[in-house]
Design a protein around this motif. Structure first.
Motif, PDB file in Angstrom:
ATOM      1  N   ARG A  84      12.813 -32.433  15.115  1.00 16.74           N
ATOM      2  CA  ARG A  84      13.582 -33.479  14.450  1.00 16.74           C
ATOM      3  C   ARG A  84      13.268 -34.891  15.491  1.00 16.74           C
ATOM      4  O   ARG A  84      13.040 -34.632  16.867  1.00 16.74           O
ATOM      5  N   ILE A  85      12.953 -35.902  14.899  1.00 15.59           N
ATOM      6  CA  ILE A  85      12.905 -37.258  15.877  1.00 15.59           C
ATOM      7  C   ILE A  85      14.182 -37.860  15.726  1.00 15.59           C
ATOM      8  O   ILE A  85      14.588 -38.226  14.578  1.00 15.59           O
ATOM      9  N   ASN A  86      14.640 -38.305  17.067  1.00 13.42           N
ATOM     10  CA  ASN A  86      16.197 -38.960  16.903  1.00 13.42           C
ATOM     11  C   ASN A  86      15.821 -40.263  16.779  1.00 13.42           C
ATOM     12  O   ASN A  86      14.852 -40.794  16.764  1.00 13.42           O
ATOM     13  N   ASP A  87      16.975 -40.932  16.792  1.00 15.02           N
ATOM     14  CA  ASP A  87      16.961 -42.546  16.604  1.00 15.02           C
ATOM     15  C   ASP A  87      16.068 -43.047  17.670  1.00 15.02           C
ATOM     16  O   ASP A  87      15.714 -44.533  17.581  1.00 15.02           O
ATOM     17  N   TYR A  88      15.765 -42.433  18.731  1.00 11.47           N
ATOM     18  CA  TYR A  88      15.182 -43.269  19.714  1.00 11.47           C
ATOM     19  C   TYR A  88      13.526 -42.637  19.977  1.00 11.47           C
ATOM     20  O   TYR A  88      12.775 -42.960  20.883  1.00 11.47           O
ATOM     21  N   LEU A  96      22.971 -25.910  13.385  1.00 13.36           N
ATOM     22  CA  LEU A  96      24.284 -26.254  13.609  1.00 13.36           C
ATOM     23  C   LEU A  96      24.850 -25.810  14.949  1.00 13.36           C
ATOM     24  O   LEU A  96      25.823 -26.196  15.584  1.00 13.36           O
ATOM     25  N   ASN A  97      23.991 -24.773  15.724  1.00  6.82           N
ATOM     26  CA  ASN A  97      24.447 -24.298  16.946  1.00  6.82           C
ATOM     27  C   ASN A  97      23.893 -25.411  17.870  1.00  6.82           C
ATOM     28  O   ASN A  97      24.286 -25.349  19.150  1.00  6.82           O
ATOM     29  N   GLY A  98      23.206 -26.365  17.554  1.00  6.60           N
ATOM     30  CA  GLY A  98      22.811 -27.452  18.472  1.00  6.60           C
ATOM     31  C   GLY A  98      21.460 -27.301  18.883  1.00  6.60           C
ATOM     32  O   GLY A  98      20.580 -26.172  18.615  1.00  6.60           O
ATOM     33  N   PRO A  99      20.625 -28.406  19.288  1.00  4.09           N
ATOM     34  CA  PRO A  99      18.987 -28.360  19.639  1.00  4.09           C
ATOM     35  C   PRO A  99      18.876 -27.504  20.917  1.00  4.09           C
ATOM     36  O   PRO A  99      19.701 -26.904  21.752  1.00  4.09           O
ATOM     37  N   ALA A 100      17.772 -27.104  21.344  1.00  2.13           N
ATOM     38  CA  ALA A 100      17.393 -26.049  22.544  1.00  2.13           C
ATOM     39  C   ALA A 100      17.432 -27.005  23.622  1.00  2.13           C
ATOM     40  O   ALA A 100      17.109 -28.333  23.412  1.00  2.13           O
ATOM     41  N   VAL A 101      17.616 -26.416  24.542  1.00  2.06           N
ATOM     42  CA  VAL A 101      17.597 -27.169  26.056  1.00  2.06           C
ATOM     43  C   VAL A 101      16.379 -26.422  26.792  1.00  2.06           C
ATOM     44  O   VAL A 101      15.954 -25.391  26.408  1.00  2.06           O
ATOM     45  N   TRP A 102      15.931 -27.417  27.855  1.00  2.36           N
ATOM     46  CA  TRP A 102      14.743 -26.930  28.455  1.00  2.36           C
ATOM     47  C   TRP A 102      15.121 -26.682  30.100  1.00  2.36           C
ATOM     48  O   TRP A 102      15.989 -27.506  30.486  1.00  2.36           O
ATOM     49  N   ILE A 160      13.211 -33.670  19.386  1.00  2.73           N
ATOM     50  CA  ILE A 160      14.293 -32.788  19.598  1.00  2.73           C
ATOM     51  C   ILE A 160      13.772 -31.242  18.796  1.00  2.73           C
ATOM     52  O   ILE A 160      13.654 -31.307  17.571  1.00  2.73           O
ATOM     53  N   ILE A 161      13.928 -30.076  19.598  1.00  2.00           N
ATOM     54  CA  ILE A 161      13.655 -28.973  18.833  1.00  2.00           C
ATOM     55  C   ILE A 161      14.989 -28.141  18.625  1.00  2.00           C
ATOM     56  O   ILE A 161      15.993 -28.073  19.263  1.00  2.00           O
ATOM     57  N   TYR A 162      14.898 -27.665  17.358  1.00  7.88           N
ATOM     58  CA  TYR A 162      16.200 -26.686  16.813  1.00  7.88           C
ATOM     59  C   TYR A 162      15.269 -25.370  16.189  1.00  7.88           C
ATOM     60  O   TYR A 162      14.040 -25.276  16.171  1.00  7.88           O
ATOM     61  N   ILE A 180      17.612 -27.760  34.453  1.00  9.99           N
ATOM     62  CA  ILE A 180      17.926 -27.852  33.002  1.00  9.99           C
ATOM     63  C   ILE A 180      17.900 -29.436  32.527  1.00  9.99           C
ATOM     64  O   ILE A 180      18.246 -30.237  33.259  1.00  9.99           O
ATOM     65  N   PHE A 181      17.195 -29.448  31.406  1.00  3.52           N
ATOM     66  CA  PHE A 181      16.889 -30.811  30.798  1.00  3.52           C
ATOM     67  C   PHE A 181      17.400 -30.750  29.440  1.00  3.52           C
ATOM     68  O   PHE A 181      17.040 -29.424  28.896  1.00  3.52           O
ATOM     69  N   ASP A 182      17.790 -31.712  28.717  1.00  6.06           N
ATOM     70  CA  ASP A 182      18.075 -31.916  27.297  1.00  6.06           C
ATOM     71  C   ASP A 182      16.649 -32.083  26.558  1.00  6.06           C
ATOM     72  O   ASP A 182      16.428 -31.519  25.360  1.00  6.06           O
ATOM     73  N   ILE A 183      15.977 -32.901  27.074  1.00  3.65           N
ATOM     74  CA  ILE A 183      14.504 -33.366  26.674  1.00  3.65           C
ATOM     75  C   ILE A 183      13.549 -33.249  27.698  1.00  3.65           C
ATOM     76  O   ILE A 183      13.702 -33.485  28.652  1.00  3.65           O
TER      77      ILE A 183
END
Length: 551
Positions: free
Chosen positions: A157-161, A173-179, A165-167, A185-188
């Motif tokens: 998915r592409i967020n507003d910025y 609904l468990n939330g996106p994957a983290v890296w 983002i990977i699901y 650890i990173f969100d993106i």
């Protein structure tokens, strides 16, 4: 020679008759065109593939004749062109033209479900997958896109910025994957060349990696990057910012007030008999006000009047209108009142008015389903298939499939066992903690749905012309206005469903019906139907709060 002349003379009336018939089918479409909330003059409105056109006046008003199935194009220099497919119900189209964007849309066209709404289905079951970096596409625009190509369970998915983002499918609904990149650890993910990836492991189960302090899926990457040589890499840029999380900015539906002047006469009265008297005495004069009946109905419902009065108002509207959109709102409210048989009769009427609409068949079948009349439920779909319509991979097709599978699993009546309808999706979810069906009565309605998990991570579905014009056209051509949301495993804390309404090009509000099934497909299955009238634009409204207390 005489025969040829007679033939020509014979053909002329037929040609003229065809033109007359086409003209008879035409309807007048009118409305106002604006830009930045100001009337827009000299907008050209063309009927595609014809020479018919109109131009808006100094007030932005226009009127043009068109046939159902034709397309109106609205064009003005420097503004984005808008195209609208005309339906049998189309009368008013108020258009807001926007500036042309110079930014290329980052969002890709690879959409498994056209409406992107059947998430929660076919949840990824693997615990971990080791990916050979040498088998990733070296020409992919990012590591994220390379993984999406390789792993079917990944949804980007592409967020507003503009960030990718990977699901994981079915677990959105468990939330996106983290890296985890080189043990950090990173969100993106920060930009990594695919050639720099040495090891790659995708972990979908916390049991496989118990030391992880979060429950989100994990993408673990080892690289050949020499960080001593890397300059100007700000690690803080690769975490979600506050806007990526729900901030509590949705207003509760009960706090959204809509004022109608014709309701003023009811405000100082509280007794049912007095309210009914005022309604009857003023009915002849007031009934032609836009949205009169449904506004009175909602006003009475908020005053908690006797159910018979609510049915009286809906019944009056049934007699007053022949508009399928208005009738659908009536049926929604009958279902919320648990008046299923009344809803069935309204849906039958809508089917007669719109016999080629997929939604018309599904709504009638579903009304039978709600009454546990499984025999007529299957007959409805048998007739649907006999007309040459298909149960396909659209939003409505997924909904039909779920309910047909449910009937086969629930109905023990041998009388229906010979009416088999083939469902081609072998992975169709037969049970889940929660299944939500979202429906709306106006095909032009545009909106954004925001689902919030207990960690306040947002997951957004957009039903808009600007985001996915092909979806809106498909909905109108095939006649469906619904989405399915499945939550396989419900978290103990609240999930929220918020809606931002963007309008419907008419003066009337849109009516949304949410049917929430708890323990879907299980012996203890229950449901709750809620109907919402929404007219205020660009305001985020909290409609549903979903939690385990109903399981």
């Amino acid at each position: 020679m005489i025969k040829k002349i007679l033939l020509v003379l014979f053909l002329i009336p037929i040609s003229a008759l065809a033109q007359i018939n086409e003209a008879n089918n035409q309807k007048t479409i009118s409305g106002f065109i604006t830009h930045n909330n100001k009337p827009l003059e000299n907008v050209t409105i063309f009927v595609d593939k014809t020479i018919r056109y109109a131009v808006s006046n100094e007030k932005g008003f226009y009127a043009i004749k068109a046939n159902p199935g034709e397309v109106l194009s609205y064009s003005y220099v420097g503004l984005d062109e808008v195209k609208v497919l005309i339906e049998d119900v189309t009368q008013t189209l108020n258009i807001n033209l926007q500036l042309k964007s110079s930014i290329t849309d980052i969002e890709h066209d690879k959409i498994v479900q056209l409406g992107e709404s059947s998430f929660g289905e076919n949840a990824s079951s693997f615990k971990a997958i080791k990916v050979d970096p040498k088998k990733l596409n070296p020409n992919a625009t990012s590591l994220t896109r390379a993984l999406e190509e390789k792993i079917p369970d990944i949804l980007v998915r592409i967020n507003d910025y503009g960030e990718e983002i990977i699901y994981f499918r079915g677990k959105e609904l468990n939330g996106p994957a983290v890296w985890e990149i080189d043990d950090v650890i990173f969100d993106i993910p920060y930009p990594i060349f695919i050639s720099e990836v040495k090891e790659l492991l995708i972990i979908n189960n916390k049991e496989f990696y118990p030391q992880l302090p979060i429950t989100n899926p994990l993408i673990k990457v080892k690289t050949s990057i020499d960080y001593k040589k890397v300059k100007d890499l700000n690690y803080n840029n690769y975490y979600f910012i506050d806007e990526d999380y729900y901030s509590g900015d949705a207003k509760k539906y009960k706090d959204i007030k809509v004022k109608y002047s014709f309701l003023d006469k009811f405000n100082k009265v509280s007794k049912d008999d007095e309210l009914l008297t005022i309604y009857k005495n003023n009915y002849t004069l007031d009934k032609n006000y836009t949205n009169y009946h449904l506004a009175v109905f909602n006003h009475f419902k908020n005053k908690k009047v006797d159910k018979s009065m609510l049915i009286k108002v809906l019944s009056d509207f049934e007699k007053f209108t022949n508009n399928p959109e208005g009738l659908k709102a009536v049926a929604y409210n009958y279902q919320e009142l648990n008046e299923g048989n009344r809803a069935i009769e309204v849906y039958k009427r809508i089917l007669r008015l719109r016999p080629n609409s997929k939604q018309s068949f599904r709504d009638l079948a579903n009304a039978f389903y709600e009454q546990k009349n499984y025999n007529n439920f299957l007959k409805s779909y048998s007739f649907y298939l006999q007309k040459g319509l298909k149960i396909d991979a659209t939003d409505i097709g997924e909904i039909m499939s779920s309910e047909i599978v449910s009937v086969y699993n629930t109905d023990l009546d041998e009388a229906t066992t010979n009416q088999k309808i083939k469902i081609t999706n072998p992975l169709k979810s037969e049970e889940s903690d929660v299944r939500i069906i979202m429906e709306w009565n106006v095909s032009e309605a545009e909106f954004i749905v925001e689902l919030v998990n207990p960690k306040l991570e947002r997951y957004i579905l957009k039903n808009t012309y600007s985001h996915n014009p092909a979806l809106i056209v498909d909905q109108k051509e095939k006649g469906y206005h619904s989405k399915e949301i499945v939550i396989n495993s419900l978290n103990p804390r609240n999930h929220l469903l918020n809606l931002t309404y963007l309008g419907n090009k008419q003066y009337k509000p849109t009516y949304f019906k949410f049917t929430t099934y708890y323990n879907w497909g299980r012996p203890n299955q229950t449901k709750k139907i809620e109907v919402f009238e929404i007219s205020q634009k660009n305001k985020k409204i909290q409609l549903l709060k979903i939690n385990r207390k109903n399981l």
